[in-house]
Design an enzyme around this catalytic site. Sequence first.
Site, PDB file in Angstrom:
ATOM      1  N   SER A 150       0.872  -1.181   0.000  1.00  0.00           N
ATOM      2  CA  SER A 150       0.000   0.000   0.000  1.00  0.00           C
ATOM      3  C   SER A 150       0.901   1.221   0.000  1.00  0.00           C
ATOM      4  O   SER A 150       2.052   1.147   0.457  1.00  0.00           O
ATOM      5  CB  SER A 150      -0.858  -0.010   1.264  1.00  0.00           C
ATOM      6  N   TYR A 163      -0.842  -1.496  10.149  1.00  0.00           N
ATOM      7  CA  TYR A 163      -1.090  -1.714   8.714  1.00  0.00           C
ATOM      8  C   TYR A 163       0.084  -1.176   7.904  1.00  0.00           C
ATOM      9  O   TYR A 163       0.610  -1.856   7.022  1.00  0.00           O
ATOM     10  CB  TYR A 163      -2.385  -0.997   8.332  1.00  0.00           C
TER      11      TYR A 163
HETATM   12  N1  LIG Z   1      -8.568  -0.134  -1.676  1.00  0.00           N
HETATM   13  C1  LIG Z   1      -7.451   0.554  -1.494  1.00  0.00           C
HETATM   14  O1  LIG Z   1      -7.430   1.776  -1.615  1.00  0.00           O
HETATM   15  C2  LIG Z   1      -6.173  -0.146  -1.158  1.00  0.00           C
HETATM   16  C3  LIG Z   1      -5.008   0.637  -1.098  1.00  0.00           C
HETATM   17  C4  LIG Z   1      -3.807   0.026  -0.783  1.00  0.00           C
HETATM   18  C5  LIG Z   1      -3.763  -1.340  -0.528  1.00  0.00           C
HETATM   19  N2  LIG Z   1      -4.918  -2.069  -0.577  1.00  0.00           N
HETATM   20  C6  LIG Z   1      -4.791  -3.508  -0.298  1.00  0.00           C
HETATM   21  O2  LIG Z   1      -5.378  -4.255  -1.327  1.00  0.00           O
HETATM   22  C7  LIG Z   1      -5.883  -5.486  -0.808  1.00  0.00           C
HETATM   23  C8  LIG Z   1      -7.345  -5.629  -1.217  1.00  0.00           C
HETATM   24  O3  LIG Z   1      -8.024  -4.539  -0.667  1.00  0.00           O
HETATM   25  P1  LIG Z   1      -9.471  -4.065  -1.159  1.00  0.00           P
HETATM   26  O4  LIG Z   1      -9.497  -2.592  -1.024  1.00  0.00           O
HETATM   27  O5  LIG Z   1      -9.841  -4.723  -2.417  1.00  0.00           O
HETATM   28  O6  LIG Z   1     -10.314  -4.616   0.077  1.00  0.00           O
HETATM   29  P2  LIG Z   1     -11.739  -5.314   0.235  1.00  0.00           P
HETATM   30  O7  LIG Z   1     -12.664  -4.861  -0.823  1.00  0.00           O
HETATM   31  O8  LIG Z   1     -12.093  -5.131   1.655  1.00  0.00           O
HETATM   32  O9  LIG Z   1     -11.363  -6.843   0.004  1.00  0.00           O
HETATM   33  C9  LIG Z   1     -10.508  -7.497   0.877  1.00  0.00           C
HETATM   34  C10 LIG Z   1     -10.380  -8.917   0.408  1.00  0.00           C
HETATM   35  O10 LIG Z   1      -9.449  -9.592   1.265  1.00  0.00           O
HETATM   36  C11 LIG Z   1     -10.088 -10.733   1.812  1.00  0.00           C
HETATM   37  N3  LIG Z   1      -9.547 -11.003   3.146  1.00  0.00           N
HETATM   38  C12 LIG Z   1      -9.285 -10.126   4.134  1.00  0.00           C
HETATM   39  N4  LIG Z   1      -8.768 -10.774   5.195  1.00  0.00           N
HETATM   40  C13 LIG Z   1      -8.707 -12.086   4.859  1.00  0.00           C
HETATM   41  C14 LIG Z   1      -8.263 -13.259   5.517  1.00  0.00           C
HETATM   42  N5  LIG Z   1      -7.766 -13.223   6.763  1.00  0.00           N
HETATM   43  N6  LIG Z   1      -8.339 -14.436   4.863  1.00  0.00           N
HETATM   44  C15 LIG Z   1      -8.814 -14.501   3.597  1.00  0.00           C
HETATM   45  N7  LIG Z   1      -9.261 -13.427   2.927  1.00  0.00           N
HETATM   46  C16 LIG Z   1      -9.201 -12.238   3.550  1.00  0.00           C
HETATM   47  C17 LIG Z   1     -11.569 -10.400   1.823  1.00  0.00           C
HETATM   48  O11 LIG Z   1     -12.317 -11.608   1.830  1.00  0.00           O
HETATM   49  P3  LIG Z   1     -13.707 -11.806   2.653  1.00  0.00           P
HETATM   50  O12 LIG Z   1     -14.389 -10.470   2.699  1.00  0.00           O
HETATM   51  O13 LIG Z   1     -14.409 -12.849   1.834  1.00  0.00           O
HETATM   52  O14 LIG Z   1     -13.270 -12.292   3.965  1.00  0.00           O
HETATM   53  C18 LIG Z   1     -11.692  -9.666   0.489  1.00  0.00           C
HETATM   54  O15 LIG Z   1     -11.738 -10.579  -0.581  1.00  0.00           O
HETATM   55  C19 LIG Z   1      -5.650  -5.433   0.700  1.00  0.00           C
HETATM   56  O16 LIG Z   1      -4.453  -6.115   1.000  1.00  0.00           O
HETATM   57  C20 LIG Z   1      -5.498  -3.947   0.970  1.00  0.00           C
HETATM   58  O17 LIG Z   1      -4.727  -3.704   2.113  1.00  0.00           O
HETATM   59  C21 LIG Z   1      -6.111  -1.502  -0.874  1.00  0.00           C
END
Ligand SMILES: NC(=O)c1ccc[n+]([C@@H]2O[C@H](COP(=O)([O-])OP(=O)(O)OC[C@H]3O[C@@H](n4cnc5c(N)ncnc54)[C@H](OP(=O)(O)O)[C@@H]3O)[C@@H](O)[C@H]2O)c1
Length: 257
Positions: A150, A163
């Site tokens: 991130s 985080y």
């Molecule tokens: N969105 C942003 O702006 C952003 C920015 C920087 C980094 N990121 C990173 O990108 C990744 C995806 O984020 P997102 O924004 O797409 O989030 P999201 O929409 O909340 O999706 C998170 C995903 O991770 C899964 N997950 C979380 N904890 C888990 C666990 N312990 N075991 C298995 N699955 C797990 C969730 O599955 P379930 O809901 O089915 O449990 C879901 O599929 C994350 O690592 C996040 O830190 C996101």
Amino acid sequence: MSGNYPTYPDLAGKIAVVTGGSRGIGAETARMLARNGVKVAVNGRDQAAIDKVVAQILADGGEAIGVRADTTGSAAIEKMRQEVVQTWGVPHILAVFAGSGGEPAPTLEMSEERWRSVIDANLTATFLVTKSFLPGMVEQKRGSVITMASSAGRLPSPASAPYSAAKAGIIMLSRHLANDLGKFGIRVNCIAPSSILTEKMQQQMPLEQQQQVAKFFPLQRLGQPYDVAATAVFLASDAAAWLTGLTIDVAGGRISL
Ligand SMILES: NC(=O)c1ccc[n+]([C@@H]2O[C@H](COP(=O)([O-])OP(=O)(O)OC[C@H]3O[C@@H](n4cnc5c(N)ncnc54)[C@H](OP(=O)(O)O)[C@@H]3O)[C@@H](O)[C@H]2O)c1
């Protein structure tokens, strides 16, 4: 599903696991890989969310299975790995995207339990997933691993301290793995996104705030899951055959280094 996904012909017939594939960035990556002819194992914890992504891929003519597992536990990861290998074989592509816990929180009031759980959900989960899947890839002498950091792991930000520390740890873990495993034909690259407008973020951030935040980016918009998925699919493909150990800021020009 977008009709406008990038395509890389070398991906057809390959096998991928996408942790965190049930929602947001991971779901878009799973759909984009499947559109490229990749067999995709979609991971998450919520069976209904997993089933929805698998159904979208099947309806689009792709191949997918759901593999429910909490990636903070090695026994569940191992079960998932066995399921994928028994169904299709050793994966060529490992997208380790599951993570959570970036919500701002005052560091000095953080409980030890919360600290440990956020480190576990991001850094330890990435270690455990790679530890489980990499031996098979090493044996096959090929593979592309894509990890998820991130912008919070690049520069101080309002995101929570555990985080940010975990995401910075994922960057170094990825570089370490890239250095160790290059000799086996395995590439390891990391993506560091900023402000990606997933469904969850859309619910949490009012439109006016989205417009304000967009102004901080040289490209004057927030990121879309598509932007991150397109980077991941490129990194998975042979178009990135000479790239390993990188961290790519998918951040609309707000680069960190
Ligand atoms: N969105 C942003 O702006 C952003 C920015 C920087 C980094 N990121 C990173 O990108 C990744 C995806 O984020 P997102 O924004 O797409 O989030 P999201 O929409 O909340 O999706 C998170 C995903 O991770 C899964 N997950 C979380 N904890 C888990 C666990 N312990 N075991 C298995 N699955 C797990 C969730 O599955 P379930 O809901 O089915 O449990 C879901 O599929 C994350 O690592 C996040 O830190 C996101």
